[in-house]
Design a protein around this motif. Sequence first.
Motif, PDB file in Angstrom:
ATOM      1  N   ARG A   3       0.832  -1.196   0.000  1.00  0.00           N
ATOM      2  CA  ARG A   3       0.000   0.000   0.000  1.00  0.00           C
ATOM      3  C   ARG A   3       0.875   1.257   0.000  1.00  0.00           C
ATOM      4  O   ARG A   3       0.592   2.221  -0.725  1.00  0.00           O
ATOM      5  CB  ARG A   3      -0.914  -0.012   1.214  1.00  0.00           C
ATOM      6  N   LEU A   6       2.515   1.713  -3.442  1.00  0.00           N
ATOM      7  CA  LEU A   6       1.569   2.296  -4.396  1.00  0.00           C
ATOM      8  C   LEU A   6       1.316   3.769  -4.090  1.00  0.00           C
ATOM      9  O   LEU A   6       1.168   4.583  -5.004  1.00  0.00           O
ATOM     10  CB  LEU A   6       0.259   1.518  -4.385  1.00  0.00           C
ATOM     11  N   THR A   7       1.279   4.104  -2.802  1.00  0.00           N
ATOM     12  CA  THR A   7       1.136   5.501  -2.411  1.00  0.00           C
ATOM     13  C   THR A   7       2.318   6.316  -2.909  1.00  0.00           C
ATOM     14  O   THR A   7       2.152   7.431  -3.421  1.00  0.00           O
ATOM     15  CB  THR A   7       1.028   5.618  -0.874  1.00  0.00           C
ATOM     16  N   ALA A   9       4.264   5.635  -5.470  1.00  0.00           N
ATOM     17  CA  ALA A   9       4.186   5.752  -6.931  1.00  0.00           C
ATOM     18  C   ALA A   9       3.156   6.804  -7.328  1.00  0.00           C
ATOM     19  O   ALA A   9       3.423   7.659  -8.179  1.00  0.00           O
ATOM     20  CB  ALA A   9       3.830   4.399  -7.549  1.00  0.00           C
ATOM     21  N   GLY A  10       1.987   6.766  -6.729  1.00  0.00           N
ATOM     22  CA  GLY A  10       0.953   7.752  -7.037  1.00  0.00           C
ATOM     23  C   GLY A  10       1.367   9.163  -6.658  1.00  0.00           C
ATOM     24  O   GLY A  10       1.114  10.119  -7.400  1.00  0.00           O
ATOM     25  N   LEU A  11       2.018   9.298  -5.507  1.00  0.00           N
ATOM     26  CA  LEU A  11       2.481  10.603  -5.060  1.00  0.00           C
ATOM     27  C   LEU A  11       3.461  11.207  -6.065  1.00  0.00           C
ATOM     28  O   LEU A  11       3.336  12.369  -6.449  1.00  0.00           O
ATOM     29  CB  LEU A  11       3.146  10.482  -3.687  1.00  0.00           C
ATOM     30  N   ASN A  12       4.422  10.411  -6.510  1.00  0.00           N
ATOM     31  CA  ASN A  12       5.422  10.933  -7.437  1.00  0.00           C
ATOM     32  C   ASN A  12       4.849  11.197  -8.822  1.00  0.00           C
ATOM     33  O   ASN A  12       5.265  12.145  -9.483  1.00  0.00           O
ATOM     34  CB  ASN A  12       6.627   9.999  -7.493  1.00  0.00           C
ATOM     35  N   LEU A  13       3.893  10.388  -9.251  1.00  0.00           N
ATOM     36  CA  LEU A  13       3.230  10.678 -10.524  1.00  0.00           C
ATOM     37  C   LEU A  13       2.436  11.983 -10.438  1.00  0.00           C
ATOM     38  O   LEU A  13       2.457  12.789 -11.364  1.00  0.00           O
ATOM     39  CB  LEU A  13       2.320   9.525 -10.931  1.00  0.00           C
ATOM     40  N   LEU A  14       1.747  12.196  -9.328  1.00  0.00           N
ATOM     41  CA  LEU A  14       0.992  13.437  -9.152  1.00  0.00           C
ATOM     42  C   LEU A  14       1.915  14.643  -9.040  1.00  0.00           C
ATOM     43  O   LEU A  14       1.619  15.708  -9.578  1.00  0.00           O
ATOM     44  CB  LEU A  14       0.099  13.349  -7.917  1.00  0.00           C
ATOM     45  N   THR A  95       8.466  10.849 -11.205  1.00  0.00           N
ATOM     46  CA  THR A  95       8.140  12.261 -11.297  1.00  0.00           C
ATOM     47  C   THR A  95       8.349  12.781 -12.717  1.00  0.00           C
ATOM     48  O   THR A  95       7.665  13.698 -13.155  1.00  0.00           O
ATOM     49  CB  THR A  95       8.988  13.068 -10.292  1.00  0.00           C
TER      50      THR A  95
END
Length: 108
Positions: A3, A6-7, A9-14, A95
Amino acid sequence: MWRWRLTAAGLNLLLGVPGVVPVWLLWYYVSNGPLADLGRTSREPTENDGMLLWLVVVVPVLAVFGIIWWLANEPVRRRAALAPHTYWTAGVLLTLVPTAVLVVGSVV
């Protein structure tokens, strides 16, 4: 554990979405300054204000984005159960994904 990964990965994509601006500013400065001096790129013909003005803009923008990026990633890194080198490398690459998508999209 998954979890938090995934957080991360999502944080860096955002974070990569607003990160397009500092990456573009850095590319603009480097392509019109050092790379143009080496003959690798050609200068923007309308760029006549000098590179010092761009440096005054680029450094604060990169610094603010870098601090925000680090402050957002530091708490997640501790919980993601990854080696620090692996986490930070993956974070930087994730990122840069939105910028890469824009570059590839503009070429195609």
